[in-house]
Motif scaffolding. Structure first.
Motif, PDB file in Angstrom:
ATOM      1  N   PHE A   1      33.716  34.947  36.079  1.00 12.58           N
ATOM      2  CA  PHE A   1      34.979  34.828  35.344  1.00 12.58           C
ATOM      3  C   PHE A   1      35.055  35.859  34.226  1.00 12.58           C
ATOM      4  O   PHE A   1      36.085  36.518  34.033  1.00 12.58           O
ATOM      5  CB  PHE A   1      35.089  33.413  34.774  1.00 12.58           C
ATOM      6  N   LEU A   2      33.956  36.016  33.461  1.00 14.36           N
ATOM      7  CA  LEU A   2      33.937  36.985  32.366  1.00 14.36           C
ATOM      8  C   LEU A   2      34.109  38.409  32.883  1.00 14.36           C
ATOM      9  O   LEU A   2      34.866  39.216  32.319  1.00 14.36           O
ATOM     10  CB  LEU A   2      32.628  36.847  31.595  1.00 14.36           C
TER      11      LEU A   2
ATOM     12  N   ASN B   1      35.574  39.503  35.692  1.00 14.52           N
ATOM     13  CA  ASN B   1      36.934  39.769  36.163  1.00 14.52           C
ATOM     14  C   ASN B   1      37.925  39.852  35.012  1.00 14.52           C
ATOM     15  O   ASN B   1      38.903  40.603  35.079  1.00 14.52           O
ATOM     16  CB  ASN B   1      37.357  38.684  37.157  1.00 14.52           C
ATOM     17  N   LYS B   2      37.715  39.079  33.942  1.00 11.62           N
ATOM     18  CA  LYS B   2      38.575  39.191  32.770  1.00 11.62           C
ATOM     19  C   LYS B   2      38.459  40.577  32.134  1.00 11.62           C
ATOM     20  O   LYS B   2      39.439  41.144  31.647  1.00 11.62           O
ATOM     21  CB  LYS B   2      38.211  38.107  31.754  1.00 11.62           C
TER      22      LYS B   2
ATOM     23  N   HIS C   1      40.212  43.264  34.727  1.00  8.56           N
ATOM     24  CA  HIS C   1      41.648  43.189  35.004  1.00  8.56           C
ATOM     25  C   HIS C   1      42.444  43.400  33.722  1.00  8.56           C
ATOM     26  O   HIS C   1      42.811  42.452  33.039  1.00  8.56           O
ATOM     27  CB  HIS C   1      41.981  41.833  35.636  1.00  8.56           C
ATOM     28  N   ARG C   2      42.689  44.633  33.407  1.00  3.49           N
ATOM     29  CA  ARG C   2      43.466  44.996  32.231  1.00  3.49           C
ATOM     30  C   ARG C   2      44.946  45.086  32.598  1.00  3.49           C
ATOM     31  O   ARG C   2      45.298  45.229  33.771  1.00  3.49           O
ATOM     32  CB  ARG C   2      42.995  46.344  31.677  1.00  3.49           C
TER      33      ARG C   2
ATOM     34  N   ARG D   1      44.953  44.100  40.429  1.00  3.87           N
ATOM     35  CA  ARG D   1      43.759  43.262  40.411  1.00  3.87           C
ATOM     36  C   ARG D   1      43.006  43.319  41.743  1.00  3.87           C
ATOM     37  O   ARG D   1      43.606  43.294  42.811  1.00  3.87           O
ATOM     38  CB  ARG D   1      44.124  41.818  40.097  1.00  3.87           C
TER      39      ARG D   1
END
Length: 265
Positions: free
Chosen positions: A72-73, A75-76, A79-80, A85
């Motif tokens: 999760f961290l 991909n956060k 994905h700007r 994405r």
């Protein structure tokens, strides 16, 4: 700048994933060799081969909260805004299995194939309900009948006896309990009682068992200049030390040291 989005799977995507994962795992203290490959569902699959043992709660070939949080961290961070994405999947010791996803076209086909029921069809399928009967009038209130002696109404006299019992029993008196004496505990409590009497300070013991409150009350017997008693109910019950001659707090500090001798008289 043009309004076109930057493709996440471009030439710099894999190096970014490797750099971020290497830095994060290094800060965690679990360096790993990374094996990246394209998954069938379009995501990027990464197998983490840990070099010095797996992190706690991580087993090879199985999902875990640690890997889910790391995924999760990651991909956060990838994905700007303005970037298309592309999901990154993590696995311990092996590549993770791709999660099944239904695309938008399949969802639209399933919605189109669902039968549509019109309002007329729904009304025809619902059986007709018989008209509701009018509610019967409430019976007139009957006057309360007195008992034979003309006292209170018979309905009140027929109440069970347990309804008049007290709702809650009083707290037990700790002074009546027979407990084993602890010499070290008794000496410490007596010193606190003498300190309360000499300094004029209030003290209290909270969150104690009933047996310990009984030991405190028995230990202070014979100490003059202070009154010690158990107050409160349930979890809020405590033992309070009340000096016979309370002294005001020093003016120079709101939280003075208890061992100060310059207490105002």
């Amino acid at each position: 700048m043009s309004g076109a989005q930057v493709v996440a799977g471009g030439g710099d995507f894999r190096p970014r994933v490797e750099k971020l994962l290497t830095d994060i795992l290094g800060l965690m203290g679990f360096p790993a060799r990374l094996d990246l490959q394209d998954a069938t569902d379009g995501s990027l699959s990464v197998a983490l081969h840990f070099e010095s043992g797996t992190p706690p709660s991580v087993e090879p070939g199985k999902r875990s909260q640690v890997l889910d949080s790391l995924q999760f961290l990651l991909n956060k961070m990838l994905h700007r805004p303005g970037v298309e994405r592309r999901w990154v999947m993590l696995g311990a010791g092996a590549h993770p299995e791709p999660r099944p996803r239904r695309d938008a076209a399949a969802q639209q086909q399933a919605a189109a194939a669902a039968p549509v029921t019109s309002v007329a069809q729904a009304a025809a399928a619902t059986p007709a309900q018989p008209p509701a009967r009018a509610a019967a009038p409430a019976p007139a209130a009957q006057p309360q009948q007195r008992n034979a002696r003309g006292g209170q109404p018979a309905q009140q006299a027929a109440k069970p006896a347990q309804a008049q019992a007290p709702a809650k029993s009083a707290e037990a008196d700790e002074r009546t309990l027979q407990v084993e004496e602890d010499p070290a505990f008794r000496e410490a409590v007596r010193k606190l009682a003498e300190k309360s009497a000499s300094l004029g300070r209030f003290y209290a013991f909270a969150a104690m068992k009933t047996e310990d409150r009984a030991r405190v009350l028995k230990a202070v017997e014979g100490v003059g200049g202070v009154k010690v008693a158990a107050e409160g109910e349930g979890r809020n019950r405590r033992v309070v030390f009340t000096p016979a001659k309370p002294a005001p707090m020093p003016k120079r500090s709101l939280l003075p040291d208890d061992d100060e001798d310059d207490v105002d008289a």
